[in-house]
Motif scaffolding. Sequence first.
Motif, PDB file in Angstrom:
ATOM      1  N   GLY A  47      35.067   0.377  14.983  1.00 38.52           N
ATOM      2  CA  GLY A  47      33.909   1.117  15.497  1.00 38.52           C
ATOM      3  C   GLY A  47      32.699   0.222  15.670  1.00 38.52           C
ATOM      4  N   THR A  48      32.480  -0.661  14.697  1.00 38.26           N
ATOM      5  CA  THR A  48      31.354  -1.579  14.776  1.00 38.26           C
ATOM      6  C   THR A  48      31.533  -2.572  15.923  1.00 38.26           C
ATOM      7  N   PHE A  49      32.761  -3.051  16.112  1.00 39.19           N
ATOM      8  CA  PHE A  49      33.026  -3.925  17.255  1.00 39.19           C
ATOM      9  C   PHE A  49      32.725  -3.197  18.573  1.00 39.19           C
ATOM     10  N   PHE A  50      33.101  -1.939  18.650  1.00 40.89           N
ATOM     11  CA  PHE A  50      32.820  -1.185  19.873  1.00 40.89           C
ATOM     12  C   PHE A  50      31.322  -0.973  20.071  1.00 40.89           C
ATOM     13  N   PHE A  51      30.574  -0.734  18.987  1.00 43.31           N
ATOM     14  CA  PHE A  51      29.120  -0.615  19.110  1.00 43.31           C
ATOM     15  C   PHE A  51      28.523  -1.919  19.631  1.00 43.31           C
ATOM     16  N   GLY A  52      28.966  -3.044  19.074  1.00 44.02           N
ATOM     17  CA  GLY A  52      28.501  -4.338  19.568  1.00 44.02           C
ATOM     18  C   GLY A  52      28.896  -4.569  21.015  1.00 44.02           C
ATOM     19  N   GLY A  53      30.126  -4.168  21.356  1.00 43.06           N
ATOM     20  CA  GLY A  53      30.574  -4.297  22.742  1.00 43.06           C
ATOM     21  C   GLY A  53      29.760  -3.432  23.693  1.00 43.06           C
ATOM     22  N   ALA A  54      29.402  -2.239  23.256  1.00 39.68           N
ATOM     23  CA  ALA A  54      28.571  -1.359  24.088  1.00 39.68           C
ATOM     24  C   ALA A  54      27.199  -1.990  24.317  1.00 39.68           C
ATOM     25  N   THR A  55      26.678  -2.638  23.294  1.00 40.91           N
ATOM     26  CA  THR A  55      25.377  -3.292  23.430  1.00 40.91           C
ATOM     27  C   THR A  55      25.471  -4.490  24.381  1.00 40.91           C
ATOM     28  N   LEU A  56      26.559  -5.250  24.277  1.00 42.45           N
ATOM     29  CA  LEU A  56      26.746  -6.369  25.204  1.00 42.45           C
ATOM     30  C   LEU A  56      27.009  -5.877  26.630  1.00 42.45           C
ATOM     31  N   LEU A  57      27.706  -4.756  26.759  1.00 37.62           N
ATOM     32  CA  LEU A  57      27.900  -4.157  28.085  1.00 37.62           C
ATOM     33  C   LEU A  57      26.559  -3.751  28.681  1.00 37.62           C
ATOM     34  N   ALA A  58      25.703  -3.160  27.860  1.00 36.15           N
ATOM     35  CA  ALA A  58      24.368  -2.790  28.333  1.00 36.15           C
ATOM     36  C   ALA A  58      23.595  -4.025  28.780  1.00 36.15           C
ATOM     37  N   ALA A  59      23.707  -5.127  28.029  1.00 42.78           N
ATOM     38  CA  ALA A  59      23.027  -6.370  28.403  1.00 42.78           C
ATOM     39  C   ALA A  59      23.558  -6.898  29.732  1.00 42.78           C
ATOM     40  N   ALA A  60      24.876  -6.866  29.900  1.00 45.48           N
ATOM     41  CA  ALA A  60      25.470  -7.365  31.148  1.00 45.48           C
ATOM     42  C   ALA A  60      25.062  -6.505  32.341  1.00 45.48           C
ATOM     43  N   LEU A  61      25.096  -5.203  32.162  1.00 41.83           N
ATOM     44  CA  LEU A  61      24.696  -4.309  33.257  1.00 41.83           C
ATOM     45  C   LEU A  61      23.223  -4.488  33.607  1.00 41.83           C
ATOM     46  N   ARG A  62      22.392  -4.649  32.586  1.00 37.90           N
ATOM     47  CA  ARG A  62      20.958  -4.853  32.823  1.00 37.90           C
ATOM     48  C   ARG A  62      20.721  -6.168  33.553  1.00 37.90           C
ATOM     49  N   MET A  63      21.521  -7.189  33.225  1.00 37.42           N
ATOM     50  CA  MET A  63      21.361  -8.489  33.864  1.00 37.42           C
ATOM     51  C   MET A  63      21.827  -8.451  35.324  1.00 37.42           C
TER      52      MET A  63
END
Length: 105
Positions: A47-63
């Motif tokens: 679950g924590t890995f997925f939370f981190g992945g969601a945050t990195l996905l948000a960073a990639a989409l924002r970029m």
Amino acid sequence: MSPAHAAPESRTSRSGAFFRENLPIVLVAVVMVVAVVFLAWDRWRRGTFFFGGATLLAAALRMLLPTDRAGLLAVRGKTFDVVWLTVLGVAIIALAATISSLGVT
């Protein structure tokens, strides 16, 4: 056909427009829901890995997306958002990877 006789916009087209306009945050929210499901099943590390992945996905989409298409991911300036989402995502994943599970998966 005059504007007075135009058909009202249907509910499905409004909801479709909502999802098209908010697709970046919807994608991030879906990944977060998966993380919550893992946490509910006592799989805290996944679950924590997925939370981190969601945050990195948000960073990639924002970029990658222009500010007008980023929707709710655009909080501050693009550089600020990308840097802090990346730092937070990496920190969450590092925390999940380095803490001893003590027999818990």
